[in-house]
Design an enzyme around this catalytic site. Structure first.
Site, PDB file in Angstrom:
ATOM      1  N   TYR A 181     -15.001  28.420  20.039  1.00 53.56           N
ATOM      2  CA  TYR A 181     -14.710  28.216  21.453  1.00 53.56           C
ATOM      3  C   TYR A 181     -14.582  29.567  22.157  1.00 53.56           C
ATOM      4  O   TYR A 181     -14.760  30.621  21.554  1.00 53.56           O
ATOM      5  CB  TYR A 181     -13.438  27.386  21.608  1.00 53.56           C
ATOM      6  CG  TYR A 181     -13.542  25.973  21.067  1.00 53.56           C
ATOM      7  CD1 TYR A 181     -14.720  25.222  21.216  1.00 53.56           C
ATOM      8  CD2 TYR A 181     -12.470  25.369  20.411  1.00 53.56           C
ATOM      9  CE1 TYR A 181     -14.810  23.929  20.720  1.00 53.56           C
ATOM     10  CE2 TYR A 181     -12.548  24.067  19.927  1.00 53.56           C
ATOM     11  CZ  TYR A 181     -13.725  23.355  20.080  1.00 53.56           C
ATOM     12  OH  TYR A 181     -13.808  22.074  19.593  1.00 53.56           O
ATOM     13  N   ALA A 269     -20.184  26.361  11.325  1.00 56.47           N
ATOM     14  CA  ALA A 269     -20.173  26.899   9.960  1.00 56.47           C
ATOM     15  C   ALA A 269     -20.666  25.857   8.959  1.00 56.47           C
ATOM     16  O   ALA A 269     -20.292  24.688   9.035  1.00 56.47           O
ATOM     17  CB  ALA A 269     -18.769  27.340   9.594  1.00 56.47           C
ATOM     18  N   CYS A 349      -5.037   8.323   5.490  1.00 61.17           N
ATOM     19  CA  CYS A 349      -6.330   8.825   5.993  1.00 61.17           C
ATOM     20  C   CYS A 349      -7.207   9.188   4.799  1.00 61.17           C
ATOM     21  O   CYS A 349      -6.806   9.956   3.923  1.00 61.17           O
ATOM     22  CB  CYS A 349      -6.098  10.058   6.860  1.00 61.17           C
ATOM     23  SG  CYS A 349      -7.619  10.955   7.277  1.00 61.17           S
TER      24      CYS A 349
END
Length: 689
Positions: A181, A269, A349
């Site tokens: 960013y 990446a 998760c």
């Protein structure tokens, strides 16, 4: 931590089981009640017409669930910063106050910080800006290089966003200085080609980041949390060197940050950092190394999905706080369950990314969660108690059947769950066997516990017949019988060397040294992973993972990557992964994880073959035409991954007997096995029954 009474230890076993997790953190002017925070995730609600009321309930539910601090999804400081919601005016601050009021009403001790997100070259619009006009590999546009006036404007907009966050009732802000960013484009040489005071030597390249923090601190005063998210390991050739990371951390600390949060990886990446193939807490050691150089509390993140993992990280001294982002999608009550000793009830998760990150990066889709479709839909999908319970039979204990049964039982229905298998799980019992997908064990543990807690009658090793179901007098029958693998019409399909994918995954039939896999969807890729894998699963061993992805955790070279060819263990099989379509294989795999599967199989030497017409299977092998040219593949084994069809026989028989029957999951739609769709559909149906 203050002494725990015997009564507290009995009522709240998490206090003794996870002493580091539940130790408060004193920031001087304020205190965090525990060491778990909900990390930032963009949800898509930020741009929705009804987004603010929905975000208010979404965050409030996590506050009620026991988390110590929440960091919102990214909010832009100006229009050029990205496509997301903007905060720069009092009118916009008033909308955000819906969120802060809801969180503080849910639990006054929970802190909520707004993440100021300036995506820079990843903004997706032609007005995007960066340190220099260097296009990101994944960006749509070449950014406009900021001149001095532009730098002043961007810094002033960060400051204004922070002021408005304070006005809106937030307890602090997080400034993200990583991931490719805006701020990180100033830090890294390959994206900063400037020759002025913001470019060239390292002291100049970090100037923009430091000035943003200084100016924000001056604007908000001392009693406001300022978090800076630092790129501790870029996973990028030409990324930050370790001494640069350390000096940046010290400078940000001196500039006024209360907390530094470590981030790993630029979005472009070529290294996975949060997919299910990544070991739990793989990157926490990097935070621990940086923590030795700093005085402010530090946050670590990435693949920390259960309380015992968080406790281990904190106990090692690798961090002061642990960020759990996607785990809070999966289970908003994770922290409370840990505190109460109910870890076996946590809906873990599994890092599949299918309903969260794939939605974020796949277009204008609202985020949710494969294992919890209520995530980000709290005001829309509600499991309300019923006035009069029904007797419900659910046939099939795969993902759809499990979701339907548990939601219906939670609402007050009397549920009987039936399956011919000896264990629950359906296709999840195949997925959990694939190296890199071990987390599926957690989902099955969760559902087993829910079946016990909700009093669901479970009948395994039982074949349900339409007549028997009718005779029992169920009010409704839900048919979640799943799929049957499709057998393609190929001459020789019954040859002894042909193996259905279920038999291949379960090890029911031997697999030869030379193999053709027919079908390159998700199942085909999973089978290729399974039969080419050698040694320890990288998802279970950090050193293996690092070796397979070229990461050097020990020496921390520039960017954290070795720059040499990763070493991927493989066996001596020759494998051909095939599909009829002429498209690139794996094109339709998950947006944020598909590339990792393609890369791993490529490094293992799996041959990807598109445009295949299957002609015949015989002793010689698989006869085909590839892009119109005849070709014989001299293989020992042909594994069928050629799709599946819905298994609806029972449904048809029930309807013929006049029984109220509903289809759900793969029995409803089997074009591609899709647990996300199956669980969502089943949960929505059960919410209405």
């Amino acid at each position: 931590m203050t002494a725990i009474t015997q009564a507290e230890a009995t009522a709240l076993p998490g206090l003794t089981r996870y002493p580091h997790v539940f130790e408060p953190l004193d920031l001087g002017f304020t205190r965090l009640k525990n060491r778990i925070l909900m990390g930032s995730m963009h949800t898509g609600l930020e741009e929705a017409a009804d987004g603010y009321p929905r975000m208010a309930e979404y965050y409030a539910e996590r506050a009620r669930g026991g988390v110590g601090m929440i960091i919102t999804g990214g909010i832009c400081p100006n229009l050029e910063a990205g496509r997301g919601s903007k905060l720069s005016t009092p009118e916009e601050a008033a909308q955000h106050q819906l969120i802060t009021d809801a969180v503080h009403q849910a639990d006054p001790d929970v802190k909520i910080c707004l993440q100021i997100l300036h995506t820079g070259p990843l903004a997706g619009n032609p007005d995007c800006v960066a340190a220099s006009a260097v296009k990101s590999r994944i960006g749509r546009h070449t950014p406009n290089a900021l001149d001095e006036a532009g730098i002043e404007k961007q810094q002033a907009d960060f400051v204004q966003c922070a002021r408005m966050a304070q006005l809106a009732g937030y307890d602090g802000v997080e400034i993200i200085g990583s991931a490719g960013y805006l701020i990180s484009t100033f830090l890294v040489q390959k994206t900063n080609l400037r020759t002025d005071q913001y470019g060239g030597p390292w002291e100049n390249r970090m100037r923009f980041a430091v000035e943003v923090v200084q100016r924000v601190r001056e604007a908000v005063g001392p009693n406001f949390i300022v978090v800076f998210r630092i790129s501790a390991m870029d996973m990028l050739d030409g990324g930050l060197a370790w001494d640069e990371v350390v000096s940046l951390g010290k400078a940000i600390e001196a500039a006024g940050a209360n907390i530094i949060s470590t981030h790993f990886c630029w979005h472009e990446a070529p290294v996975p950092t949060i997919a299910t193939m990544v070991p739990r807490a793989a990157f926490a050691q990097v935070t621990g190394r940086l923590k030795k150089h700093l005085k402010v509390p530090m946050i670590t993140s990435n693949r920390i999905n259960m309380p015992q993992v968080a406790e281990e990280v904190l106990a090692r001294g690798d961090a002061d706080l642990v960020s759990m982002a996607r785990p809070m999608l999966a289970d908003p009550d994770l922290v409370t369950k840990a505190l109460q000793g109910r870890e076996d009830e946590i809906n873990t998760c599994i890092a599949c990314n299918q309903a969260c990150l794939d939605h974020t990066f796949g277009g204008n889709q609202e985020v949710s969660c494969l294992v919890n479709p209520r995530a980000c839909h709290e005001t829309l999908l509600q499991y309300l108690p019923v006035k009069a319970g029904k007797r419900v039979a659910v046939v099939g204990a795969g993902p759809a059947g499990l979701a339907y049964a548990t939601v219906a039982a939670r609402r007050g229905h009397q549920v009987t769950l039936i399956d011919t298998a000896a264990e629950i799980g359906g296709q999840f019992n195949l997925a959990k066997r694939i190296p890199g997908k071990e987390e599926f064990h957690e989902t099955l543990r969760y559902f087993r516990r829910q079946i016990e807690l909700l009093g669901i009658t479970l009948r395994l090793n039982t074949k349900a017949t339409a007549q028997a179901l009718k005779d029992e007098g169920f009010d409704t029958v839900v048919v979640a019988t799943g799929i049957t693998p499709r057998t393609p019409q190929i001459d020789g399909i019954t040859h002894a060397k042909v193996v259905p994918y279920i038999d291949a995954i379960l090890g029911r039939k031997p697999i030869g040294k030379t193999v053709a896999i027919l079908g390159a969807g998700g199942i085909g890729f999973d089978v290729a992973e399974l039969i080419t894998h050698e040694g320890t699963s990288a998802a279970l061993d950090i050193s293996t993972f690092a070796r397979e992805w070229g990461i050097d955790f020990v020496n921390h070279p520039r960017g954290g990557v070795t720059g040499v060819q990763p070493q991927v263990a493989k066996n001596d099989r020759t494998v051909y992964l095939m599909q009829r379509k002429a498209d690139a294989l794996g094109k339709n795999l998950g947006r944020t994880t598909g590339w990792t599967h393609r890369m791993v199989l490529g490094r293992r030497g799996v041959n990807m073959v598109a445009g295949v017409e299957y002609l015949k299977i015989d002793d010689a092998g698989l006869h085909t035409r590839v892009n119109g040219e005849p070709r014989l593949f001299e293989v020992d084994t042909v594994i069928l991954c050629a799709g599946q069809t819905p298994l609806r026989t029972l449904h048809d028989e029930l309807l013929a007997l006049g029984v109220n029957s509903q289809l759900v999951g793969g029995a409803f739609e089997a074009s591609e096995l899709d647990a996300k769709r199956a669980i969502k559909q089943a949960s929505e149906m059960a919410a209405l029954v």
